[in-house]
Design a protein around this motif. Structure first.
Motif, short mmCIF file in Angstrom:
data_model
loop_
_atom_site.label_atom_id
_atom_site.label_comp_id
_atom_site.label_asym_id
_atom_site.label_seq_id
_atom_site.Cartn_x
_atom_site.Cartn_y
_atom_site.Cartn_z
N ALA A 198 0.86 -1.19 0.00
CA ALA A 198 0.00 0.00 0.00
C ALA A 198 0.90 1.23 0.00
O ALA A 198 1.51 1.55 1.02
CB ALA A 198 -0.92 -0.01 1.22
N TRP A 199 0.98 1.91 -1.13
CA TRP A 199 1.90 3.04 -1.31
C TRP A 199 1.12 4.34 -1.10
O TRP A 199 0.29 4.72 -1.92
CB TRP A 199 2.49 2.99 -2.71
CG TRP A 199 3.72 3.80 -2.94
CD1 TRP A 199 3.85 4.87 -3.78
CD2 TRP A 199 5.01 3.61 -2.34
NE1 TRP A 199 5.14 5.36 -3.75
CE2 TRP A 199 5.87 4.61 -2.86
CE3 TRP A 199 5.51 2.71 -1.40
CZ2 TRP A 199 7.20 4.72 -2.49
CZ3 TRP A 199 6.84 2.82 -1.02
CH2 TRP A 199 7.67 3.81 -1.55
N PRO A 200 1.35 5.05 0.00
CA PRO A 200 0.52 6.22 0.34
C PRO A 200 0.73 7.41 -0.59
O PRO A 200 1.82 7.62 -1.13
CB PRO A 200 0.97 6.57 1.77
CG PRO A 200 1.72 5.37 2.26
CD PRO A 200 2.32 4.75 1.05
N GLU A 201 -0.33 8.17 -0.74
CA GLU A 201 -0.29 9.45 -1.44
C GLU A 201 -0.98 10.49 -0.58
O GLU A 201 -1.96 10.19 0.11
CB GLU A 201 -0.97 9.35 -2.80
CG GLU A 201 -0.28 8.40 -3.76
CD GLU A 201 -0.95 8.32 -5.12
OE1 GLU A 201 -0.32 7.79 -6.05
OE2 GLU A 201 -2.10 8.78 -5.24
N PHE A 202 -0.49 11.74 -0.63
CA PHE A 202 -0.97 12.82 0.22
C PHE A 202 -1.41 14.00 -0.65
O PHE A 202 -0.70 14.36 -1.60
CB PHE A 202 0.12 13.26 1.20
CG PHE A 202 0.70 12.14 2.00
CD1 PHE A 202 0.17 11.79 3.23
CD2 PHE A 202 1.79 11.40 1.52
CE1 PHE A 202 0.70 10.74 3.98
CE2 PHE A 202 2.32 10.35 2.25
CZ PHE A 202 1.77 10.01 3.48
N LEU A 203 -2.55 14.59 -0.33
CA LEU A 203 -3.06 15.72 -1.09
C LEU A 203 -2.45 17.02 -0.54
O LEU A 203 -2.87 17.53 0.49
CB LEU A 203 -4.58 15.77 -1.01
CG LEU A 203 -5.26 16.78 -1.93
CD1 LEU A 203 -4.94 16.50 -3.40
CD2 LEU A 203 -6.77 16.78 -1.70
N LEU A 204 -1.45 17.53 -1.26
CA LEU A 204 -0.74 18.74 -0.85
C LEU A 204 -0.92 19.80 -1.93
O LEU A 204 -0.54 19.58 -3.09
CB LEU A 204 0.75 18.45 -0.64
CG LEU A 204 1.10 17.38 0.40
CD1 LEU A 204 2.59 17.11 0.41
CD2 LEU A 204 0.62 17.81 1.79
N ASP A 205 -1.50 20.93 -1.57
CA ASP A 205 -1.74 22.03 -2.51
C ASP A 205 -2.50 21.53 -3.74
O ASP A 205 -2.17 21.85 -4.88
CB ASP A 205 -0.42 22.67 -2.95
CG ASP A 205 0.33 23.29 -1.78
OD1 ASP A 205 -0.34 23.84 -0.88
OD2 ASP A 205 1.57 23.20 -1.75
N ASP A 206 -3.53 20.70 -3.48
CA ASP A 206 -4.43 20.19 -4.51
C ASP A 206 -3.74 19.24 -5.50
O ASP A 206 -4.25 19.00 -6.60
CB ASP A 206 -5.08 21.33 -5.29
CG ASP A 206 -5.97 22.19 -4.40
OD1 ASP A 206 -6.65 21.62 -3.52
OD2 ASP A 206 -5.97 23.42 -4.57
N VAL A 207 -2.59 18.70 -5.12
CA VAL A 207 -1.87 17.74 -5.97
C VAL A 207 -1.57 16.49 -5.13
O VAL A 207 -1.12 16.60 -3.98
CB VAL A 207 -0.55 18.34 -6.50
CG1 VAL A 207 0.24 17.29 -7.28
CG2 VAL A 207 -0.82 19.56 -7.36
N TRP A 208 -1.83 15.31 -5.71
CA TRP A 208 -1.53 14.07 -5.01
C TRP A 208 -0.04 13.78 -5.09
O TRP A 208 0.53 13.68 -6.18
CB TRP A 208 -2.33 12.90 -5.60
CG TRP A 208 -3.76 12.93 -5.18
CD1 TRP A 208 -4.84 13.27 -5.93
CD2 TRP A 208 -4.27 12.60 -3.87
NE1 TRP A 208 -6.00 13.18 -5.18
CE2 TRP A 208 -5.68 12.76 -3.93
CE3 TRP A 208 -3.68 12.18 -2.68
CZ2 TRP A 208 -6.50 12.53 -2.81
CZ3 TRP A 208 -4.49 11.93 -1.57
CH2 TRP A 208 -5.88 12.11 -1.64
#
Length: 311
Positions: free
Chosen positions: A144-154
């Motif tokens: 499970a490779w996490p992604e984070f929503l930063l400044d409207d970009v994953w």
């Protein structure tokens, strides 16, 4: 040689990757139990450490959180992907997947939406860590490779430290911030109480080595991540680029290109809970039951290096 004997029957559930891009969430899940006191204590610690070093952006907060998790949760080969974050913190040890879940929990608690990308990675990628157990290594490992929503970009977890001229220095600073935090934090105290040892006994030594490397001007590990040395995948993302897609900057034999190890891209899911509910865990239940008491305490990375006799 790898094995399918220890794996669940996954083919029937594989299907196609989700057609719609999941929106992600900042809410709790069974794995990401955000309201647990150990999780809230860790978030408080992250906020305090970030404030002390002037880290105000969401990206900077997550970098600080990564450093704290790296120093307080000892790396092991646990195979329980559904383990709650609070239990991982209580034990003071966890696999790369479990430690990434801790980072996701902190992110959601800070108001940063997260989601995961499901990756089936070739079991041979783990051969260097289990040279005498290759027949028992699963054919493929679900990551499970996490992604984070930063400044409207994953932003994938591997890109949290992107854009720095010295990734190692950034990671070292975050770990230094973690070390200067009060040792009586609830999360640290809980880990000590459960394990009967100081929660940072192994990781602190690793951090000291990293700090020494920073002072001497040498990186703790040179080149890209190979899964063959004391560094684990969780620590590697703070030091070097890790990419599963072979972009132009990573194509060919570049050390950051891990695309050759990717067997199947399962797509993106709103949470790791959804991923594992659809595709199961890497090992079947009987295999996890037998393996966890051993692998769940078997130190990964630097812990194994220290156990070797001096040459």
């Amino acid at each position: 040689m790898t094995s399918r004997l220890l794996m669940p029957y996954r083919t029937a559930r594989r299907g196609h990757a989700p057609s719609a891009e999941p929106a992600g969430s900042t809410g709790p899940t069974p794995i990401l139990d955000l309201a647990h006191p150990r999780v809230t204590a860790l978030v408080t610690r992250v906020r305090r450490a970030a404030e002390e070093r002037g880290a105000v952006t969401d990206r900077a907060l997550l970098r600080t959180a990564h450093g704290i998790v790296a120093t307080t949760v000892r790396p092991v080969y646990s195979v329980e992907d559904l383990r709650r974050v609070s239990k991982t913190l209580g034990l003071g040890r966890g696999s790369c997947s479990q430690r990434m879940a801790v980072l996701e929990a902190v992110a959601r608690s800070l108001g940063v939406s997260t989601r995961v990308r499901g990756l089936l990675v070739d079991g041979a990628f783990w051969y260097p860590r289990f040279p005498k157990l290759r027949p028992f290594v699963p054919v493929e490992v679900l990551l499970a490779w996490p992604e984070f929503l930063l400044d409207d970009v994953w932003v994938p977890v591997a890109d949290l430290f992107a854009g720095d001229t010295a990734l190692t220095d950034a990671a070292t600073n975050d770990r230094a911030a973690a070390d200067t935090s009060a040792p009586t934090d609830t999360a640290a105290a809980d880990a000590s109480a459960v394990t009967g040892t100081a929660p940072t006994d192994t990781a602190t030594t690793d951090t000291a080595a990293a700090d020494t490397s920073a002072v001497t001007g040498t990186a703790p590990t040179a080149g890209g991540f190979t899964n063959a040395g004391p560094e684990t995948l969780f620590e590697a993302v703070a030091r070097t680029t890790v990419d599963w897609d072979a972009p132009a900057a990573c194509a060919g034999s570049a050390p950051c290109d891990l695309s050759a190890h990717l067997r199947t891209d399962l797509g993106r899911f709103g949470s790791r809970d959804e991923l594992f509910a659809r595709h199961g865990q890497t090992l079947c239940l009987p295999a996890r039951t037998l393996a966890e008491p051993v692998l769940g305490r078997w130190g990964a990375g630097a812990a194994r290096v220290r156990s070797r006799p001096a040459s």
